[in-house]
Motif scaffolding. Structure first.
Motif, PDB file in Angstrom:
ATOM      1  N   ASN A   1       0.944  -1.321  -0.046  1.00  0.00           N
ATOM      2  CA  ASN A   1      -0.060   0.098   0.139  1.00  0.00           C
ATOM      3  C   ASN A   1       0.637   1.303   0.146  1.00  0.00           C
ATOM      4  O   ASN A   1       0.460   2.199  -0.572  1.00  0.00           O
ATOM      5  N   GLU A   2       1.993   1.236   0.611  1.00  0.00           N
ATOM      6  CA  GLU A   2       2.967   2.588   0.804  1.00  0.00           C
ATOM      7  C   GLU A   2       3.606   2.855  -0.439  1.00  0.00           C
ATOM      8  O   GLU A   2       3.576   3.615  -1.143  1.00  0.00           O
ATOM      9  N   VAL A   3       3.893   1.485  -1.322  1.00  0.00           N
ATOM     10  CA  VAL A   3       4.537   1.532  -2.387  1.00  0.00           C
ATOM     11  C   VAL A   3       3.771   1.926  -3.488  1.00  0.00           C
ATOM     12  O   VAL A   3       3.743   2.934  -4.261  1.00  0.00           O
TER      13      VAL A   3
ATOM     14  N   GLY B   1       0.815   4.049  -2.982  1.00  0.00           N
ATOM     15  CA  GLY B   1       0.669   5.648  -2.539  1.00  0.00           C
ATOM     16  C   GLY B   1       2.059   6.493  -3.296  1.00  0.00           C
ATOM     17  O   GLY B   1       1.915   7.386  -3.770  1.00  0.00           O
ATOM     18  N   GLN B   2       3.062   5.914  -2.973  1.00  0.00           N
ATOM     19  CA  GLN B   2       4.413   6.466  -3.532  1.00  0.00           C
ATOM     20  C   GLN B   2       4.254   6.587  -5.153  1.00  0.00           C
ATOM     21  O   GLN B   2       4.701   7.511  -5.781  1.00  0.00           O
ATOM     22  N   GLN B   3       3.923   5.329  -5.838  1.00  0.00           N
ATOM     23  CA  GLN B   3       3.546   5.343  -7.405  1.00  0.00           C
ATOM     24  C   GLN B   3       2.450   6.396  -7.747  1.00  0.00           C
ATOM     25  O   GLN B   3       2.873   7.114  -8.740  1.00  0.00           O
ATOM     26  N   ARG B   4       1.549   6.643  -7.094  1.00  0.00           N
ATOM     27  CA  ARG B   4       0.675   7.655  -7.108  1.00  0.00           C
ATOM     28  C   ARG B   4       1.073   9.113  -7.253  1.00  0.00           C
ATOM     29  O   ARG B   4       0.909   9.885  -8.059  1.00  0.00           O
ATOM     30  N   GLN B   5       2.007   9.032  -6.125  1.00  0.00           N
ATOM     31  CA  GLN B   5       2.615  10.556  -6.134  1.00  0.00           C
ATOM     32  C   GLN B   5       3.749  10.838  -7.288  1.00  0.00           C
ATOM     33  O   GLN B   5       3.497  11.884  -7.699  1.00  0.00           O
ATOM     34  N   ILE B   6       3.923   9.618  -7.593  1.00  0.00           N
ATOM     35  CA  ILE B   6       5.091   9.975  -8.628  1.00  0.00           C
ATOM     36  C   ILE B   6       4.428  10.145 -10.095  1.00  0.00           C
ATOM     37  O   ILE B   6       4.842  10.859 -10.730  1.00  0.00           O
TER      38      ILE B   6
ATOM     39  N   HIS C   1       3.226  13.688 -10.011  1.00  0.00           N
ATOM     40  CA  HIS C   1       4.438  14.549 -10.106  1.00  0.00           C
ATOM     41  C   HIS C   1       5.069  14.650 -11.715  1.00  0.00           C
ATOM     42  O   HIS C   1       5.344  15.750 -12.271  1.00  0.00           O
TER      43      HIS C   1
END
Length: 228
Positions: free
Chosen positions: A54-56, A58-63, A66
């Motif tokens: 889930n954390e990865v 979320g980071q992928q969505r942020q990437i 961006h």
């Protein structure tokens, strides 16, 4: 001397059976405890892996967000860069008002301009030419249209490459006599705003009921820098 055992055999068998049962129960309890520990550890690892996934995600969505912002900003940067370059070109080019005023002052009274166009290499990429559709009625018209298209393409191919990067003004008009055109071209040669005046005489025509000579003048523009 032999020892005598007065304990009944049935009692001994029951004791042995109870011992075996206790041993099996103990082994089952230990096995269940080990299985419980293994299940607990497995659930803990699964929960940790799910949290990491889930954390990865979320980071992928942020990437992705961006990257989308970066792409939009790059497009905006390119658009602003083009506009800034266009503004610089417009700021450094000669004033069209001053140019037309100078041409009108040097034009003889017996000369009339019927067409005038300014070709600026720095602005040509922002101009879109509309090509009117060519009606096709039969095979003969199709061959004629192809012939005209080929002729136009040949004319464009024969255009000198060095003139494509030069700011140029083209004047088409009529005059009563050829000396009037020569006088006009000589006057343009003396202009500080124009260089390389090229004259081309065309066929005679009738203008307002009078006989006239058609001509075409091509002049290169001198680059000027505005003060302030």
């Amino acid at each position: 001397m032999q020892d005598c055992d007065f304990i009944p055999a049935s009692y001994l068998e029951s004791q042995n059976l109870k011992g075996a049962i206790r041993l099996r129960i103990s082994c089952a309890v230990v096995l269940i405890a080990i299985m419980g520990l293994w299940v607990g550890a497995h659930h803990y690892r699964c929960a940790s892996a799910e949290a990491m996934i889930n954390e990865v995600a979320g980071q992928q969505r942020q990437i992705d967000i961006h990257l989308a912002k970066k792409q939009s900003m790059e497009v905006e940067q390119a658009r602003l860069r083009d506009r800034g370059w266009l503004i610089d070109q417009l700021r450094d080019n000669a004033s069209v008002v001053v140019l037309f005023s100078d041409i009108s002052r040097r034009m003889p009274k017996t000369v009339v301009l019927t067409e005038l166009s300014v070709r600026c290499a720095s602005l040509s990429q922002y101009v879109e030419e509309e090509t009117p559709p060519t009606p096709v009625s039969n095979k003969r018209d199709t061959r004629g249209a192809r012939g005209k298209t080929s002729a136009a393409q040949n004319d464009r191919d024969e255009t000198p490459v060095k003139e494509q990067g030069i700011n140029q003004i083209v004047m088409i008009g009529i005059a009563s006599e050829i000396p009037d055109v020569i006088e006009f071209a000589a006057a343009l040669e003396e202009s500080p705003l124009l260089v390389r005046v090229q004259m081309e005489m065309k066929d005679s025509t009738v203008w307002a009921g009078c006989q006239a000579r058609q001509f075409e003048l091509r002049c290169d523009l001198v680059k000027q820098v505005r003060n302030g």
